[in-house]
Enzyme design. Structure first.
Site, mmCIF file in Angstrom:
data_model
loop_
_atom_site.group_PDB
_atom_site.id
_atom_site.type_symbol
_atom_site.label_atom_id
_atom_site.label_comp_id
_atom_site.label_asym_id
_atom_site.label_seq_id
_atom_site.Cartn_x
_atom_site.Cartn_y
_atom_site.Cartn_z
ATOM 1 N N GLY A 234 0.772 -1.338 -0.085
ATOM 2 C CA GLY A 234 -0.069 -0.236 -0.063
ATOM 3 C C GLY A 234 0.865 1.170 0.033
ATOM 4 O O GLY A 234 0.427 2.348 -0.751
ATOM 5 N N THR A 235 1.719 1.275 0.860
ATOM 6 C CA THR A 235 2.711 2.577 0.878
ATOM 7 C C THR A 235 3.240 2.716 -0.777
ATOM 8 O O THR A 235 3.278 4.009 -0.921
ATOM 9 C CB THR A 235 3.808 2.455 1.916
ATOM 10 O OG1 THR A 235 3.130 2.304 3.272
ATOM 11 C CG2 THR A 235 4.797 3.603 1.780
ATOM 12 N N ASN B 212 -8.445 3.683 7.728
ATOM 13 C CA ASN B 212 -8.042 2.685 8.705
ATOM 14 C C ASN B 212 -8.015 2.767 10.189
ATOM 15 O O ASN B 212 -8.014 1.796 10.976
ATOM 16 C CB ASN B 212 -6.487 2.342 8.160
ATOM 17 C CG ASN B 212 -5.467 3.573 8.617
ATOM 18 O OD1 ASN B 212 -6.047 4.827 8.149
ATOM 19 N ND2 ASN B 212 -4.395 3.603 9.219
ATOM 20 N N GLN C 115 -7.935 -0.318 2.936
ATOM 21 C CA GLN C 115 -8.776 -0.933 3.800
ATOM 22 C C GLN C 115 -10.119 -1.424 3.243
ATOM 23 O O GLN C 115 -11.335 -2.015 3.964
ATOM 24 C CB GLN C 115 -9.093 0.090 4.864
ATOM 25 C CG GLN C 115 -7.933 0.152 5.759
ATOM 26 C CD GLN C 115 -7.329 -0.777 6.519
ATOM 27 O OE1 GLN C 115 -8.214 -1.637 6.853
ATOM 28 N NE2 GLN C 115 -5.987 -0.850 7.141
ATOM 29 N N SER D 137 -3.794 -3.480 -1.166
ATOM 30 C CA SER D 137 -2.529 -4.266 -0.368
ATOM 31 C C SER D 137 -2.925 -5.834 -0.263
ATOM 32 O O SER D 137 -4.041 -6.056 -0.119
ATOM 33 C CB SER D 137 -2.331 -3.525 0.706
ATOM 34 O OG SER D 137 -1.657 -4.358 1.657
ATOM 35 N N HIS E 184 -1.659 -8.075 2.035
ATOM 36 C CA HIS E 184 -1.860 -8.477 3.552
ATOM 37 C C HIS E 184 -3.168 -8.150 4.253
ATOM 38 O O HIS E 184 -3.154 -8.551 5.322
ATOM 39 C CB HIS E 184 -0.560 -8.339 4.188
ATOM 40 C CG HIS E 184 -0.283 -6.779 4.754
ATOM 41 N ND1 HIS E 184 -0.485 -6.599 6.203
ATOM 42 C CD2 HIS E 184 -0.204 -5.906 3.942
ATOM 43 C CE1 HIS E 184 -0.242 -5.225 6.295
ATOM 44 N NE2 HIS E 184 0.099 -4.766 5.138
ATOM 45 N N THR F 102 12.328 -7.601 -10.748
ATOM 46 C CA THR F 102 11.840 -8.759 -11.008
ATOM 47 C C THR F 102 10.664 -9.012 -9.979
ATOM 48 O O THR F 102 10.691 -8.556 -8.760
ATOM 49 C CB THR F 102 12.966 -9.836 -10.373
ATOM 50 O OG1 THR F 102 14.147 -9.735 -11.453
ATOM 51 C CG2 THR F 102 12.372 -11.419 -10.590
ATOM 52 N N CYS G 251 0.919 5.621 24.790
ATOM 53 C CA CYS G 251 0.963 6.296 25.929
ATOM 54 C C CYS G 251 2.498 6.110 26.595
ATOM 55 O O CYS G 251 3.052 5.209 26.316
ATOM 56 C CB CYS G 251 0.046 5.320 27.156
ATOM 57 S SG CYS G 251 0.544 5.689 28.747
#
Lengths: 385, 394
Positions: free
Chosen positions: A70-71, A150, A180, A198, A200, A236, A325
């Site tokens: 995706g990136t 997302n 998403q 994407s 995954h 490739t 946090c």
């Protein structure tokens, strides 16, 4: 019981995909670019995956470019288009709640002299279509907005937005980050010029993704190399990844409508339980109708999201947070921050994300764990104030 | 043959125990060099000789530099008893020494233990000195105050060395008793443990966390710190204990301003119990006068009174910057400043009693069932044996 509810981050690989990968590892080692029959055999696998995905998206085979995920798809679409077409105009538009791979592509283009507009969102995370319309001018060459967010699950009506864009500037190109949404809905590419996806997130493997790019749209490549992927994405081919993603799409085409219904039911009962049983709890985002059933963003008062994450982890329930946090600095995700909600709610924002493998008994177990953890933690946190 | 000649000065003071200290030191050197098979380590004439051919000086020195009890060492070349070989070896060593430091003057010191070699010491010094003098244009002889001393020792074979380097110092690890270190993920406690280990004290560590209020990474970080120390000490035992229940109970039943000191006393009491179970006869902390509000002298006294074992605080009078300097030197600093906190803000009261009174603190603490809280905490114990090779992951 182990309950994995972090499916927006990644999903587990399906059995069918695993078998496909095994088959590739055992029987296909040729370079898809080689012109002997061992190479051709591999090339056929790539062709098949491309065809499957093109059919699902309703586009031509050659309009699919495989990437590393995706990136890369977002980078390639945005940077590749803007750099190639800057003589057409200097203005590009996105929103403040896009994925970091989109936001940072725009930030990069800003350093290259582009005039960048980041659209605001309201407290529900919705962009204002009037604002979008007002911002589009004759210099606008590219608009990038995501299909499903997302973190909070908001759905953009991408076809209506596409119509609006084209009405205001027929030369402006519309890119959609569909990571998403891909594999979860019927996708209509009307007035959409580029669409990222994407592998995954749909039970395939990490390290593969793709970009739909309308044939008439020209973009510069980022990688430089050979002739693969119409020279737009040389290197490739990731044979295992591409075949696995093709297989995952093949599998999901058959079932996404049923998956949707099933996951929607899970989300509805999750939400109902929260409303009935957990105090000081707000659901982030645009509401059931306009958010993805796969994503649920929950803001809890008097909770530190990360502590809740670890508490649930100790009960084998896995979620994610909208904030990190850290006693020294408080960092919220840019999406949660853009919502401009009460800081108390930002601190306690978690994300629960479902998959087709999620079951009602898992949800029941997770909800019980969630309630116990919240009760336990709130006692301590309230006392510390 | 390459030879590293090792000096261990302070041991010489230990008179009747000297043999024991030497034995421990040699053993520690052997342990630290286990990955090098073809290394000969032996003791001779009050020094240790490490001989090898297959390895570079630097790889051996890197390990030797992490062994406590070594005052200094020098790279040396073992040669046959011949003036030509002495000249050649001396030239090579001086050449190398000059790459490290801009020496202006030198002299040659000779020790001829082997009288079978017929050339006498002053003559050897003159010959080798002359050879060096001719070989290096910018180097002059100064027999009174030389920058660089080139030594030639004539024994069965000869050793030539120059440019002694300072070692780590301290005493051989294992010669100073055993102690339980309260190890956090901060900057101070790893340094405190390292310093005590340097005095020969065997260090075992206990780490407290409040999972899920702290993340697993915070424990992992502490194990990594222990691993860095284990480069000096060899295997180190780390006990990890969850004290969330104790914190919750203190929070519920004791006044906020005493939270920190009572928590501190519990950590100390648990450490003492663990120490006694593991044969440790003292505790070590990284505490430091007035560094934080709870580390006032009053606070430290109240912590002390919770246990009977002595608590050693090697950093008590150190400035923070000096502690950081050591942390950098021993390589713990970068790990210590990673963001994973040991304690969540919910357990850090905004106001801490700076001058607590022992009677008050004990009065509030008496409300709690100490025995039960301590035993319950101890039941969460996880013990890790950490060595430089341990794969740290959960």
């Amino acid at each position: 019981m182990e309950v994995y509810l972090d499916n927006s981050a990644t999903t587990k690989v399906s059995e069918i995909v695993k078998n496909e990968i095994n088959d590739i590892l055992n029987n296909y080692y040729g370079n898809p670019s080689s012109i002997h029959d061992i190479g051709m055999k591999s090339e056929k696998k790539i062709r098949k995956a491309r065809k499957t995905i093109a059919k699902y998206l309703g586009c031509k085979n050659e309009e699919i470019i495989f990437t590393s995920g995706g990136t890369e798809s977002n980078n390639l679409a945005i940077i590749g288009y803007a750099i190639r077409n800057r003589k057409k105009g200097n203005h590009i538009i996105t929103s403040k709640i896009e994925h970091k791979s989109v936001i940072n592509s725009f930030e990069y283009l800003k350093t290259q002299g582009f005039d960048v507009t980041f659209l605001n969102v309201n407290q529900k995370g919705m962009i204002d279509l009037n604002e979008l319309e007002n911002k589009i001018n004759e210099n606008t060459i590219l608009i990038s907005l995501m299909h499903v967010n997302n973190e909070i699950g908001n759905i953009n009506k991408i076809n209506e937005i596409g119509d609006l864009i084209k009405k205001n500037n027929s030369n402006a190109v519309f890119h959609v980050d569909g990571v998403q949404a891909f594999g979860k809905y019927k996708i209509n590419l009307r007035n959409i010029d580029m669409y990222s996806f994407s592998g995954h997130k749909i039970h395939s493997v990490k390290g593969v993704g793709g970009l739909y790019k309308k044939k008439s749209i020209l973009i510069d490549s980022i990688h430089k190399g050979g002739q693969q992927e119409s020279e737009i994405r040389p290197g490739t081919e990731n044979l295992i990844g591409i075949s696995a993603m093709g297989k995952a799409v093949e599998e999901i085409i058959e079932e996404y409508e049923n998956n949707y219904k099933k996951v929607l039911e899970l989300k509805e009962s999750f939400t109902k339980y929260l409303n009935d049983n957990i105090e000081d709890c707000v659901i982030n985002g645009a509401g059931v109708e306009e958010t993805s059933p796969y994503v649920l963003s929950i803001a809890l008062k008097n909770i530190y999201a990360e502590v809740l994450l670890h508490s649930l982890e100790s009960k084998k329930v896995y979620i994610s947070t909208g904030s990190a946090c850290n006693s020294k600095s408080k960092k919220y995700s840019h999406v949660i921050e853009a919502l401009n909600i009460d800081e108390e709610l930002m601190k306690g924002t978690i994300r629960v994300s479902f998959s087709k493998y999620s079951t009602m008994s898992e949800i029941e177990y997770a909800l019980k764990a969630l309630k116990d953890s919240i009760d336990e933690l709130r006692k301590i946190i309230i006392r510390s104030k | 043959m390459k030879t590293l000649i090792i000096k261990y000065g302070e041991l010489a003071l230990k008179k009747s125990n000297r043999g024991y200290f030497e034995k421990v030191l040699i053993n520690n050197l052997k342990l630290n060099l286990t990955s090098f098979n073809e290394v000969d380590i032996r003791r001779e004439h009050g020094r240790i000789f490490i001989e090898f051919d297959k390895y570079e000086f630097e790889e051996i020195i890197e390990k030797v530099n992490k062994v406590y009890g070594i005052v200094g060492f020098a790279k040396s070349i073992k040669i046959e008893n011949s003036i030509d070989e002495m000249n050649e070896a001396a030239k090579n060593l001086v050449e190398e020494a000059l790459t490290r430091k801009n020496y202006k003057t030198f002299k040659v010191v000779v020790n001829r233990a082997n009288k079978a070699f017929k050339v006498k010491s002053p003559e050897i010094a003159r010959l080798v000195g002359g050879y060096i003098y001719n070989a290096f244009e910018d180097l002059d002889v100064d027999v009174h105050n030389p920058d660089l001393i080139v030594k030639v020792e004539v024994r069965k074979q000869s050793y030539v060395y120059a440019d002694e380097v300072k070692g780590l110092g301290g005493l051989p690890y294992g010669t100073g008793g055993k102690s339980m270190l309260l190890l956090s993920g901060g900057i101070d406690s790893p340094v405190a443990g390292w310093m005590m280990a340097k005095r020969g004290v065997v260090v075992e560590a206990v780490h407290y966390h409040t999972y899920p209020f702290t993340s697993k990474q915070s424990t992992e970080k502490v194990l990594k710190l222990a691993q860095i120390i284990s480069n000096y000490t060899g295997e180190i035992k780390v006990h990890s204990i969850n004290i969330l229940e104790i914190y919750k109970t203190i929070q519920e039943k004791c006044p906020k301003k005493h939270f920190t000191i009572i928590g501190r006393r519990f950590m100390t009491m648990i450490a003492e119990k663990l120490a006694k179970q593991n044969g440790c006869i003292s505790l070590i902390t990284g505490e430091n006068i007035a560094q934080v509000a709870s580390q006032t002298m009053e606070g430290l006294n109240i912590t002390n009174s919770s246990v009977s074992l002595p608590i050693f605080r090697p950093l008590i009078a150190f400035d923070k910057l000096d502690i950081i300097e050591i942390a950098n030197k021993i390589d713990t600093y970068e790990t210590s400043i990673l963001p994973f906190e040991d304690c969540c803000t919910v357990f850090l009261p905004s106001r801490v009693e700076v001058r607590p009174n022992l009677d008050d603190v004990v009065k509030y603490e008496d409300v709690l069932d100490r025995e039960k809280l301590i035993n319950d905490a101890l039941s969460t114990i996880k013990t890790y044996q950490i060595t430089p090779e341990t794969e740290i992951e959960f």
